[in-house]
Design a protein around this motif. Structure first.
Motif, PDB file in Angstrom:
ATOM      1  N   ARG A   1      39.611  12.814  83.560  1.00  0.00           N
ATOM      2  CA  ARG A   1      39.240  14.026  84.286  1.00  0.00           C
ATOM      3  C   ARG A   1      38.193  13.647  85.324  1.00  0.00           C
ATOM      4  O   ARG A   1      37.294  12.867  85.042  1.00  0.00           O
ATOM      5  CB  ARG A   1      38.669  15.058  83.317  1.00  0.00           C
ATOM      6  CG  ARG A   1      38.160  16.307  83.995  1.00  0.00           C
ATOM      7  CD  ARG A   1      37.606  17.285  82.963  1.00  0.00           C
ATOM      8  NE  ARG A   1      36.950  18.392  83.650  1.00  0.00           N
ATOM      9  CZ  ARG A   1      36.218  19.310  83.038  1.00  0.00           C
ATOM     10  NH1 ARG A   1      36.060  19.251  81.735  1.00  0.00           N
ATOM     11  NH2 ARG A   1      35.644  20.277  83.728  1.00  0.00           N
ATOM     12  N   TYR A   2      38.329  14.173  86.520  1.00  0.00           N
ATOM     13  CA  TYR A   2      37.348  13.933  87.585  1.00  0.00           C
ATOM     14  C   TYR A   2      36.171  14.868  87.332  1.00  0.00           C
ATOM     15  O   TYR A   2      36.262  16.069  87.535  1.00  0.00           O
ATOM     16  CB  TYR A   2      37.983  14.216  88.941  1.00  0.00           C
ATOM     17  CG  TYR A   2      37.148  13.798  90.142  1.00  0.00           C
ATOM     18  CD1 TYR A   2      37.445  12.631  90.832  1.00  0.00           C
ATOM     19  CD2 TYR A   2      36.086  14.577  90.582  1.00  0.00           C
ATOM     20  CE1 TYR A   2      36.699  12.246  91.942  1.00  0.00           C
ATOM     21  CE2 TYR A   2      35.327  14.195  91.685  1.00  0.00           C
ATOM     22  CZ  TYR A   2      35.650  13.024  92.361  1.00  0.00           C
ATOM     23  OH  TYR A   2      34.911  12.642  93.454  1.00  0.00           O
ATOM     24  N   LYS A   3      35.073  14.277  86.869  1.00  0.00           N
ATOM     25  CA  LYS A   3      33.924  15.095  86.456  1.00  0.00           C
ATOM     26  C   LYS A   3      32.830  15.130  87.500  1.00  0.00           C
ATOM     27  O   LYS A   3      32.708  14.222  88.326  1.00  0.00           O
ATOM     28  CB  LYS A   3      33.340  14.541  85.155  1.00  0.00           C
ATOM     29  CG  LYS A   3      34.175  14.829  83.934  1.00  0.00           C
ATOM     30  CD  LYS A   3      33.411  14.436  82.686  1.00  0.00           C
ATOM     31  CE  LYS A   3      34.202  14.765  81.438  1.00  0.00           C
ATOM     32  NZ  LYS A   3      33.536  14.224  80.239  1.00  0.00           N
ATOM     33  N   GLY A   4      32.013  16.145  87.401  1.00  0.00           N
ATOM     34  CA  GLY A   4      30.865  16.288  88.275  1.00  0.00           C
ATOM     35  C   GLY A   4      30.357  17.713  88.174  1.00  0.00           C
ATOM     36  O   GLY A   4      30.969  18.546  87.520  1.00  0.00           O
ATOM     37  N   ARG A   5      29.234  17.963  88.852  1.00  0.00           N
ATOM     38  CA  ARG A   5      28.724  19.332  88.818  1.00  0.00           C
ATOM     39  C   ARG A   5      29.568  20.206  89.749  1.00  0.00           C
ATOM     40  O   ARG A   5      30.165  19.714  90.711  1.00  0.00           O
ATOM     41  CB  ARG A   5      27.261  19.372  89.258  1.00  0.00           C
ATOM     42  CG  ARG A   5      27.076  18.983  90.711  1.00  0.00           C
ATOM     43  CD  ARG A   5      25.667  19.212  91.178  1.00  0.00           C
ATOM     44  NE  ARG A   5      25.481  18.603  92.512  1.00  0.00           N
ATOM     45  CZ  ARG A   5      24.350  18.683  93.202  1.00  0.00           C
ATOM     46  NH1 ARG A   5      23.307  19.310  92.699  1.00  0.00           N
ATOM     47  NH2 ARG A   5      24.252  18.114  94.392  1.00  0.00           N
ATOM     48  N   LEU A   6      29.590  21.491  89.448  1.00  0.00           N
ATOM     49  CA  LEU A   6      30.313  22.440  90.293  1.00  0.00           C
ATOM     50  C   LEU A   6      29.380  22.974  91.365  1.00  0.00           C
ATOM     51  O   LEU A   6      28.281  23.421  91.068  1.00  0.00           O
ATOM     52  CB  LEU A   6      30.806  23.627  89.463  1.00  0.00           C
ATOM     53  CG  LEU A   6      32.071  23.469  88.651  1.00  0.00           C
ATOM     54  CD1 LEU A   6      32.499  24.835  88.124  1.00  0.00           C
ATOM     55  CD2 LEU A   6      33.187  22.843  89.463  1.00  0.00           C
ATOM     56  N   ILE A   7      29.812  22.916  92.603  1.00  0.00           N
ATOM     57  CA  ILE A   7      29.056  23.545  93.680  1.00  0.00           C
ATOM     58  C   ILE A   7      30.037  24.383  94.510  1.00  0.00           C
ATOM     59  O   ILE A   7      31.239  24.161  94.463  1.00  0.00           O
ATOM     60  CB  ILE A   7      28.340  22.499  94.576  1.00  0.00           C
ATOM     61  CG1 ILE A   7      29.346  21.502  95.159  1.00  0.00           C
ATOM     62  CG2 ILE A   7      27.266  21.757  93.786  1.00  0.00           C
ATOM     63  CD1 ILE A   7      28.715  20.526  96.153  1.00  0.00           C
TER      64      ILE A   7
END
Ligand SMILES: [Zn+2]
Length: 156
Positions: free
Chosen positions: A31-37
């Protein structure tokens, strides 16, 4: 994360992600993870993004972008290719915030192959020769277009 993937330097660009073992077609890899902006936040934070030719941003939907600069995993190192062996798709869950970016193999991949997908990037600004150069593609595919930027109006 899984031992199926290895991150190391890539001839395409910077770091790349490689298959550690043979992986069958249509396997969910990561899964391509990161914070949501939001898109507006992305514009504010990465105003110069269009001028660098590098991005750890993945458009999730009309509302949100996954920003792998914060909380990203090794998926952010997967390079773009004009002849990719993987593809990224959005898994829609209840509510835009929970949507997920999933990267899956398109075909069987041998151990040692670099994993790639088509970033599908179309910029809001004109795709001038200068922009195409900033977003140069060095994937080495026979049909490499020389740029990561996709023709305007092309569906993802
Ligand atoms: Zn290419």
């Amino acid at each position: 994360m899984t031992r199926r993937l290895i991150v190391r330097r890539s001839p395409i660009h910077g770091n790349g992600v490689y298959a550690a073992v043979d992986i069958p077609a249509h396997t969910v890899l990561i899964r391509y993870k990161g914070r949501l902006i939001t898109h507006a936040q992305a514009d504010r934070l990465y105003d110069d993004g269009a001028d660098t030719g590098h991005t750890f941003l993945f458009t999730l939907n009309d509302k949100y972008i996954v920003d792998a600069n914060v909380g990203g995993n090794s998926a952010r190192w997967i390079n773009h290719s004009c002849a990719p062996n993987c593809h990224a798709y959005i898994e829609e869950v209840d509510g835009a915030r929970k949507d997920k970016v999933i990267i899956e193999t398109r075909r069987a991949i041998k151990a040692g192959e670099e994993l790639t997908y088509n970033y599908g990037i179309v910029l809001d600004v004109p795709h001038t020769p200068k922009m195409k150069k900033l977003w140069a593609c060095r994937c080495g595919a026979k049909r490499c277009t020389g740029t990561i930027l996709q023709p305007k109006g092309s569906a993802r």
